[in-house]
Design an enzyme around this catalytic site. Structure first.
Site, PDB file in Angstrom:
ATOM      1  N   LYS A  31       0.813  -1.222   0.000  1.00 37.76           N
ATOM      2  CA  LYS A  31       0.000   0.000   0.000  1.00 37.76           C
ATOM      3  C   LYS A  31       0.844   1.270   0.000  1.00 37.76           C
ATOM      4  CE  LYS A  31      -4.432  -1.563   1.751  1.00 37.76           C
ATOM      5  NZ  LYS A  31      -4.278  -3.020   1.992  1.00 37.76           N
TER       6      LYS A  31
ATOM      7  N   GLU B  33     -10.526   7.074   3.682  1.00 34.60           N
ATOM      8  CA  GLU B  33     -11.394   6.212   4.478  1.00 34.60           C
ATOM      9  C   GLU B  33     -10.642   4.914   4.665  1.00 34.60           C
ATOM     10  OE1 GLU B  33     -11.922   6.360   1.117  1.00 34.60           O
ATOM     11  OE2 GLU B  33     -11.473   4.223   0.851  1.00 34.60           O
TER      12      GLU B  33
ATOM     13  N   SER C 177       1.992  -9.671  -0.917  1.00 35.11           N
ATOM     14  CA  SER C 177       1.601  -8.260  -0.771  1.00 35.11           C
ATOM     15  C   SER C 177       1.871  -7.675   0.612  1.00 35.11           C
ATOM     16  CB  SER C 177       0.120  -8.097  -1.112  1.00 35.11           C
ATOM     17  OG  SER C 177      -0.668  -8.964  -0.330  1.00 35.11           O
TER      18      SER C 177
HETATM   19  C1  LIG Z   1      -5.067  -4.069   1.448  1.00 31.43           C
HETATM   20  C2  LIG Z   1      -4.328  -5.312   1.188  1.00 31.43           C
HETATM   21  C3  LIG Z   1      -4.681  -6.198   0.128  1.00 31.43           C
HETATM   22  C4  LIG Z   1      -5.875  -6.005  -0.744  1.00 31.43           C
HETATM   23  O1  LIG Z   1      -5.898  -4.869  -1.527  1.00 31.43           O
HETATM   24  P1  LIG Z   1      -5.638  -4.852  -3.086  1.00 31.43           P
HETATM   25  O2  LIG Z   1      -5.976  -3.482  -3.496  1.00 31.43           O
HETATM   26  O3  LIG Z   1      -6.508  -5.893  -3.733  1.00 31.43           O
HETATM   27  O4  LIG Z   1      -4.193  -5.170  -3.291  1.00 31.43           O
HETATM   28  C5  LIG Z   1      -3.889  -7.315  -0.087  1.00 31.43           C
HETATM   29  N1  LIG Z   1      -2.825  -7.591   0.698  1.00 31.43           N
HETATM   30  C6  LIG Z   1      -2.461  -6.788   1.720  1.00 31.43           C
HETATM   31  C7  LIG Z   1      -1.282  -7.153   2.547  1.00 31.43           C
HETATM   32  C8  LIG Z   1      -3.203  -5.627   2.002  1.00 31.43           C
HETATM   33  O5  LIG Z   1      -2.834  -4.845   3.024  1.00 31.43           O
END
Ligand SMILES: *Cc1c(COP(=O)(O)O)cnc(C)c1O
Length: 390
Positions: free
Chosen positions: A88, A110, A375
């Site tokens: 993010k 938000e 992610s």
């Molecule tokens: C917020 C988040 C997601 C999901 O959001 P996307 O916009 O689909 O990437 C996935 N993995 C993590 C670690 C997150 O914090």
């Protein structure tokens, strides 16, 4: 072909379904973004913060043990190693620098689970913006640690007590604030959702994931991978990985949605179970009942708990550029344990859905080369894991 088109459409999806009062805000944003894209100083500054502050480039790690176990070659793009522990921050840095470029003094956002809120509070502190985060009262109760993090970083939490007291209500309040205070305020959206130009802007800022991956995999393997696999909430980490490979037709994309408890009800799987509709200003697949009421999403991974999905994914689905599958809570917990025990990497529960899916993929595609977007890291999820007994 460059997507979205000038009106913000990816095929039939996307666009701007907004009240008239918002059109000035979005137009200003779109024009500034186009200008920033041509500005050498903007690009230099973003590159420098991504490197020195966030920790890019992230490694592409060959998971030898997991590969041996599954019979496929698995690489992880390590977004979990970034500052704040998830992808993010790529988007938050990009948009915060854009907000500075536009001369704004205040950031609003938000947040549902609080992860996006923390990432916005982080860049607000870094660049000296005032910062207000809208959050449903239900979510404030459920996400105490993230609320605390945001406060420590100097952000103000604005509790939202209307409606279901969750993300969608917080979203409405943030929009209202933006319309009223657009002169000095920038609305920082967290995923590839919302009205044009947000899906474009967020995807561009996250595409660094796929661009780095492409260079790294060619160095390691002397070729492109067979599959890219990523979890899909709103769609930003997955599109970040997929988009730079869009024209490489041999590279197959697999998006993994959250099926929640399963039981025949795919609880956060907008692409698999949603219908075409409008949510937060864009046309896409949306979880809704037969009267068109938006359903609440549920997943063990708070970051996947969103009843809609980015319009670019809707387009990939319709044109079959990507395939979408769902993994339930139990599978995600297994994926979490698998990576922790075999590779010494504790993943967030969101990408744990994608990790679990590798078991299925391995059965039909032995020997293939797969890149998974890791992610985020799993420290935030340990309390949830504790509740699941073996
Ligand atoms: C917020 C988040 C997601 C999901 O959001 P996307 O916009 O689909 O990437 C996935 N993995 C993590 C670690 C997150 O914090």
């Amino acid at each position: 072909m460059r997507l979205p088109d000038k009106s913000g459409y990816f095929g039939h999806f996307g666009g701007k379904f907004i009240p008239e009062t918002l059109s000035f805000c979005l137009k200003e944003l779109e024009e500034s973004y186009l200008k920033a894209g041509k500005d050498k100083g903007f690009k230099r500054e973003l590159r420098s913060y991504l490197k020195e502050y966030a920790g890019r480039p992230t490694p592409l790690y060959f998971a030898k043990n997991l590969s041996k176990l599954l019979g496929i070659k698995v690489y992880f793009k390590r977004e979990d190693l970034l500052h704040t522990g998830a992808h993010k921050i790529n988007n938050s840095l990009g948009q915060a620098i854009l907000a500075r470029f536009m001369g704004k003094k205040r950031l609003i956002a938000e947040t549902g689970a609080g992860q996006h809120g923390v990432s916005v509070a982080t860049v607000a502190s870094l660049f000296g913006f005032r910062c207000d985060i809208y959050m449903g009262q239900e979510d404030i109760e459920r996400q105490k640690m993230n609320v605390l993090r945001m406060k420590v970083l100097g952000a103000r939490i604005r509790p939202v007590g209307s409606g279901s007291k969750t993300l969608k209500d917080a979203c409405n309040e943030a929009m209202r604030d933006w319309v009223t205070n657009v002169k000095d305020t920038y609305y920082l959206l967290g995923s590839t959702v919302g009205p044009h130009p947000y899906p474009l802007l967020v995807r561009d800022f996250q595409s660094i994931i796929g661009r780095e991956t492409k260079k790294q995999i060619v160095v390691r393997e002397k070729r492109l991978p067979d599959y890219l696999v990523a979890c899909v909430g709103g769609g930003s980490n997955s599109l970040g990985l997929f988009h730079p490979f869009f024209h490489d037709k041999k590279v197959k994309f697999i998006g993994v949605e959250a099926a929640g408890l399963g039981l025949g009800n795919l609880h956060a799987a907008s692409l698999l179970k949603g219908k075409v509709g409008v949510l937060h200003g864009a046309k896409s697949f949306v979880l809704q009942d037969r009267f068109g009421q938006i359903k609440n999403a549920h997943s063990v991974a708070a970051g996947l708990d969103y009843p809609g999905v980015g319009p670019e994914h809707a387009f990939y689905k319709q044109t079959k550029r990507a395939r979408y599958v769902a993994v339930n809570d139990k599978g995600a917990i297994e994926g979490f344990r698998l990576l922790s025990e075999v590779e010494g990497i504790i993943p967030a529960l969101e990408p744990s859905h994608a990790i679990y899916y590798l078991r299925t993929l391995a059965k039909t595609s032995r020997g293939s080369c797969v890149v998974v977007c890791l992610s985020g890291r799993g420290d935030k999820d340990l309390e949830i894991i504790q509740k699941y007994h073996r």
